[in-house]
Design a protein around this motif. Structure first.
Motif, PDB file in Angstrom:
ATOM      1  N   THR A 130     -11.296 -99.893 -25.334  1.00  0.00           N
ATOM      2  CA  THR A 130     -12.723-100.200 -25.402  1.00  0.00           C
ATOM      3  C   THR A 130     -12.935-101.676 -25.735  1.00  0.00           C
ATOM      4  OG1 THR A 130     -13.158 -97.944 -26.112  1.00  0.00           O
ATOM      5  CG2 THR A 130     -14.902 -99.552 -26.493  1.00  0.00           C
ATOM      6  N   LYS A 156     -15.985 -90.405 -34.839  1.00  0.00           N
ATOM      7  CA  LYS A 156     -15.542 -91.715 -34.359  1.00  0.00           C
ATOM      8  C   LYS A 156     -16.643 -92.767 -34.460  1.00  0.00           C
ATOM      9  CE  LYS A 156     -12.856 -93.031 -30.416  1.00  0.00           C
ATOM     10  NZ  LYS A 156     -12.395 -92.727 -29.033  1.00  0.00           N
ATOM     11  N   ASP A 216     -17.346 -95.650 -21.218  1.00  0.00           N
ATOM     12  CA  ASP A 216     -16.403 -95.609 -22.332  1.00  0.00           C
ATOM     13  C   ASP A 216     -16.011 -94.177 -22.666  1.00  0.00           C
ATOM     14  OD1 ASP A 216     -14.829 -96.853 -24.262  1.00  0.00           O
ATOM     15  OD2 ASP A 216     -16.311 -96.458 -25.826  1.00  0.00           O
ATOM     16  N   ASP A 217     -14.718 -93.965 -22.863  1.00  0.00           N
ATOM     17  CA  ASP A 217     -14.217 -92.637 -23.246  1.00  0.00           C
ATOM     18  C   ASP A 217     -14.713 -91.584 -22.259  1.00  0.00           C
ATOM     19  OD1 ASP A 217     -12.452 -92.196 -25.252  1.00  0.00           O
ATOM     20  OD2 ASP A 217     -13.920 -92.255 -26.876  1.00  0.00           O
ATOM     21  N   THR A 227     -12.808 -96.256 -19.509  1.00  0.00           N
ATOM     22  CA  THR A 227     -11.692 -96.145 -20.466  1.00  0.00           C
ATOM     23  C   THR A 227     -11.442 -94.681 -20.741  1.00  0.00           C
ATOM     24  OG1 THR A 227     -12.835 -96.004 -22.595  1.00  0.00           O
ATOM     25  CG2 THR A 227     -12.637 -98.198 -21.625  1.00  0.00           C
TER      26      THR A 227
HETATM   27 MG    MG Z   1     -12.265 -96.423 -26.972  1.00  0.00          MG
END
Ligand code: MG
Ligand code: ATP
Ligand code: ATP
Ligand code: ATP
Ligand code: ATP
Ligand code: ATP
Ligand code: ATP
Ligand code: MG
Ligand code: MG
Ligand code: MG
Ligand code: MG
Ligand code: MG
Lengths: 268, 268, 268, 268, 268, 268
Positions: free
Chosen positions: D71, E152, D124-125, D166
């Motif tokens: 990230t 997270k 992201d993710d 990602t």
């Molecule tokens: Mg990440």
């Protein structure tokens, strides 16, 4: 002749609710001792319920191959019992309803029965009520749970109930615990050669010479399939013979009968 | 020539409902004895229903590979029976409807049929009505249950009904109990070399010398695929030949025909 | 140079609907005889539909690895056919719609086509239309059933339709019966070394000495990936070289080209 | 000292959107040549998009173990590219939204990007965007389909877009075809012993004697975990040491560091 | 005596939120060095969060067999930390809520925490929050995704948060990636014979002669089960003895104690 | 005689709520030492709850084969405890309700119990409350989660609760963690030959000579099935004997009894 034979057998049963009679389209003919024995045991359960003190609820499952006469037998017990409330619960009258509406309908039949001192409820083709298909398998758990509870719930004080179920998928009912929810289970069999011969003699559509070989060919046939097969064969190879056969002027051609048998009986 | 042959065969059937006729886009041509035999047995069932006393409901399944002529055959029985009510139930007219609306539609067709003394209902492509895919497999249990009940429910007193189903997924229908719900099942086959030859002769688009090798190459082809293939080949390698071929001025180039065959026939 | 080459190829096709043109972002370049052969067969099907008497509906599936040029080829047939109605059905324009809205959209395209005497419908990336993922696998059965019916439903009298599908998941389409629902299936291949070499020569971005080794390294690459790779390599190792390369002043560094190739080609 | 080092690295990047900066909580430190190489290749893709003629859409996936710096690297490319539109799509801002609302949100980000001549979108993710869990596995096919289409859909004429994804679940993305939907994939690695040593030297929290053994113990650690571990160890066995360590007055006790390492590193 | 011992231990903790206190129904007794060690490490994490610069979010999972004291330990850390915001998230307060309402509730607790400079959130019995059952397994993916993101997501600038989870199904949490989402995991063990002996001595309900054999029999018992067992045994074989035992006038009959142990401990 | 025996046993229990009494349709007869032992242990738990200080919540599961007397035993403990609040939660009163309404109902019963200083809740036939079927297996996870939480949630300060569950599917309850959620589990057994003999002697419907062989045949029968079987046999082979048997004028025909036994006992 064949059709008159049907009529005779039918008319022997006197007045009864139409719904139940429709379950015996071809009347009740003598199908041999095994059929008879089961019918008597079922009648005895009705008797037990009638005189019950400690068992106000009896439940009995009739299982057997498709067309072996389960529904007709249950209907016959219902008619012969002379109970004031006899009701058949069938998928036919609930086509297209949602699971919960079906449940409500079934519960309603039980609630009505609880108002009568003596009642019989026939749960016909339970696998169909449960919307069962073998693939998966799939079925309505909502309806299954409803049946599981209803088959155990006691009627109110002073009310007595016999529940009779029919199924040709006893293995499935077993796997979901519904078979064990019934107090007793009886197996309604297909016809053995000797039973088939007796039935054919009563129908009187074969020549005396053919009747043995015809019966031989019919070993292990369900009574319902036998009726359908005889009708097909009575048409003759080119149609139009039915009248002559039923009126007794002609007999079924045994070769054409074998032909029809092959169409109907599936070879695996 | 080919197109006229089509026309001739078609016009031989006289007036009939448009829907049924659309099922025989290429008319009915002589496809050999096996096709013929099945058609006759199906007509006999219609006869039995017409004269029925003990079997007001007959049900018959036509199964066979894709394109073997099942729908055209069922339509033909419907047309030839001259029954007052003949109706085809097909997925085409129900695209995008919900399962329950489809059920309602199907039930409606049966209810309408129950009003006519003699009826035929064609359940076309049953796997499609059931929204079947092999993966899973998935299908509509709601519709399956509806069919299972309708295939067993008796029409009212005095009404008689023949239900004909078609399917190219008989294994699937078997696995969910719908095949057994039909009284009889007939297998509609592909064309053997000799059948294919006979069809090609009637179409008259090959030169006499080529007809045997063409027929040989077509062994086991379904009649519907044969028609499509002939049309493709008639275009010629560079297009524009169709007119000449159908009018009889030219014949199909056998090499181009082999080419097209390879595009169409899938080698596994 | 490379970009001009693109422009040239593109402008060779004259006016056509924007949607179809967008499917050929890099124009149409000569990709070898196998690509060419398939295009011709597809054009022949359009011809057959145009002149059809007995087959108002033809259906054809273009399958092949991701990026092999299926969509561009279908678009090209659509443009070159000069049919009055040519429409592409793509998941891009239906993002986020519900299954049933997607169905409605697809059906609408067919209904519109039925109004034109000659139509082409391109079902692009059928697995994407079906919302397919390999895990499960999951897909929309509602849309699958809709396609299965539409691929078989005849247009009204006098209307003729060619349906072309594209997919890079032919195994999946096979498993749900959609591949068999198409009359013919053509495999659109990747480029062999000799095809790749021919393409590189037309693009003119490598020095004469490098072109053979570059083509060798590209064996079995899909045409679409080849274009992307060339653009990456044209940037140069530190960026900023693209202009010089496309204008022909410089050539692609073969070592940097190998580097990019390794980023793009996945080694399993 | 450690914290100042962080500050220094951070302030080196100048002004940039807050969202992107939050992705680099611990700034960007030199993590060795492999990290550096990937960053440069990603920057080159941004360059290609900027100058694009034939490839208006580039897509690139950064995959690697949890905490390896994916990230932060994507955010760095976004910041360094100086593109007018840089947006990060993250599950954090969509907690509790329905699948379709999430889709709408994602589509909106793309639509906005299509309005800018040069854009970067960071997905992201991706496994989290897809609501993935390994059991089943379960995930949102609605969102997966949306991404599959968006990763292939061309921006309008004149607009150019770089999409960076990602993930730490590249195996899953592969199994649903999303990995292949990206043009290129780069693996962001954990730190090798020599990389870890270099990082520790920059942080300056160990005594010179301990740094080698500490780095040895950290072989294959992700950069994010290294930061967390150093903070834990800096507390000291009984707490309260952090200030002294960060200010450089004391060094981390190597034995306590080993203890913390064991809490954090899971032995399988 | 036993009950007074409980009271004593409890009152040693001073004022604290009721919710947290309810988690330590039987107070906190010395359970041996392994319990103590874990508690200290957890306190150290609270310390790290308090002084955090680079790690505003720490997450810690307490896992262990049912009844081993996880919830009580987490509550104790919460109480002892003296953080201004300490909140326990438990399934008890969310019975019957929908998945999304539960999510909203959980998110709300985090949002509230983000407003306090120092917070502790206890996610108690995570498998219960996730509506987990081993069959399937089934669980709420909606809630799982919410936790995965929240574990997270960084608190806003200047806010620091310690999240402690408890679970007795660490294998399940592992399989869905939630275990790895925690920075550290500690195993809260059952009591070894020597630990059990120490506890029994503090409770003072056995005669000195019996205490060793009682402790021997209790090897590997969770502290919570030990309390329940002692209460059962204190009743005596015929009831009514509890008062005498707790007041210290009588001791537990060791044979009856063995009897109770057999009821409680399940032999597999 | 038999019925009077039933009456006697029943009337021995004095006034109690109707619901609980209905659970003991055939009263409570001496079924041997194993039944008795379990009843006493359950009563001891009620005692523990009554005097509780450290365990305000006790939970106890009665499991055993269908008809072994679990519900009757739980009802008996409820009646004998003289607790002010005793409530049975059964699927019978919730037929057709949705899962969430069932949950609400169950929660309500617990909330009510929390208002009484001493309460007993009987969760009867837990597998039925959970809508369990073995196929799948399927069950309501919503209800399962509710039970899992309720079985662990402490009543408010000063309130004490004993929860008793019954089930004949202990394997299933085990697999979803509900068995472990109970503090203790007792197995309610079928009757061994000696137990059956004792019961038959109390019922006094066999001749002295037959009682041993009858009891032998009944080895391992559940008490409920024994009652039903005796009623069936009392009817006699042709019905109508029940009165004579119950009044003591006649004895059951041992051969007919064997016949009935075969109908009832399923041979696998
Ligand atoms: Mg990440
Ligand atoms: N002794 C008999 N017992 C049962 N049915 C008989 C007898 N004699 C004649 N029949 C006729 O045989 C047919 C039996 O069909 P029935 O529908 O009862 O079979 P089924 O086992 O319920 O079939 P399915 O499995 O399809 O439900 C009826 O038409 C009935 O009139
Ligand atoms: N003797 C025949 N029997 C059946 N079809 C014939 C015959 N002669 C010509 N045909 C033509 O062959 C075609 C048969 O196609 P039809 O749709 O009936 O096949 P099908 O088996 O129903 O296919 P599908 O499996 O796709 O439903 C029709 O176009 C019909 O006009
Ligand atoms: N002869 C050709 N045939 C097809 N495509 C060509 C040809 N020459 C150049 N192209 C270019 O190659 C690219 C082919 O991409 P296209 O999208 O058609 O591939 P695809 O197989 O549909 O890919 P996908 O599997 O991703 O859908 C287009 O940009 C097109 O302009
Ligand atoms: N060279 C670097 N590259 C990447 N991250 C770095 C670098 N130097 C320092 N860092 C820091 O390391 C951390 C990397 O964490 P990041 O969230 O990017 O990892 P990730 O791989 O995305 O983790 P996850 O798998 O949990 O999403 C950040 O705090 C960042 O500030
Ligand atoms: N040192 C201790 N640590 C933890 N619990 C203790 C300790 N001393 C006494 N106890 C008591 O032991 C019990 C521990 O139960 P607790 O609910 O915390 O266990 P758990 O592991 O969370 O159980 P479950 O797995 O059922 O959630 C509490 O009643 C607590 O008061
Ligand atoms: N000592 C006894 N214990 C239990 N039940 C007895 C006893 N003596 C007589 N009975 C009678 O036996 C029957 C036991 O049936 P009960 O419904 O309790 O069994 P169950 O195990 O709950 O069955 P199921 O598994 O169907 O729920 C009741 O009618 C009860 O009156
Ligand atoms: Mg029946
Ligand atoms: Mg057909
Ligand atoms: Mg394409
Ligand atoms: Mg706990
Ligand atoms: Mg019970």
């Amino acid at each position: 002749d064949f059709l008159n034979a049907l009529q005779e057998v039918k008319s022997a049963f006197g007045a009864s609710t139409d719904d139940l009679e429709r379950c015996r389209l071809n009347g009740i003919i003598d199908c041999g001792s095994r059929h008879e024995h089961i019918k008597q045991r079922a009648m005895l359960l009705a008797e037990q319920v009638r005189q019950s003190r400690g068992s106000p609820l009896m439940t009995c499952l009739l299982e057997g191959p498709s067309g072996s006469g389960k529904t007709a037998m249950a209907a016959t017990v219902g008619i012969d019992s002379d109970f004031p409330y006899v009701k058949i619960v069938s998928a036919e009258s609930m086509i297209g309803l949602s699971e919960s509406t079906k449940c409500a309908h079934i519960v309603k039949v039980f609630e009505d029965a609880y108002k009568s001192p003596l009642s019989i409820i026939i749960l016909d083709d339970i696998e169909r009520l449960l919307e069962y298909v073998a693939i998966g398998p799939r079925f309505s758990n909502v309806i299954a749970q409803t049946l599981l509870v209803l088959l155990k719930r006691l009627p109110p004080q002073g009310k007595n109930l016999l529940v009779m179920g029919t199924t040709s998928e006893v293995g499935f009912l077993d796997s979901i615990g519904i078979r064990d929810a019934f107090s007793v289970t009886y197996h309604v069999p297909t016809l053995r050669t000797e039973d088939a011969k007796m039935v054919l003699q009563q129908l009187n559509v074969f020549s005396v010479n053919d009747i043995d070989s015809a019966a031989e060919a019919l070993n292990d046939i369900p009574i319902k399939k036998l009726y359908m097969l005889v009708e097909m064969a009575a048409q003759g190879e080119h149609g139009g013979k039915a009248e002559a056969i039923y009126s007794g002027h002609e007999k079924i051609n045994i070769l054409h009968f074998y032909d029809c048998l092959q169409d109907v009986v599936r070879l695996l």
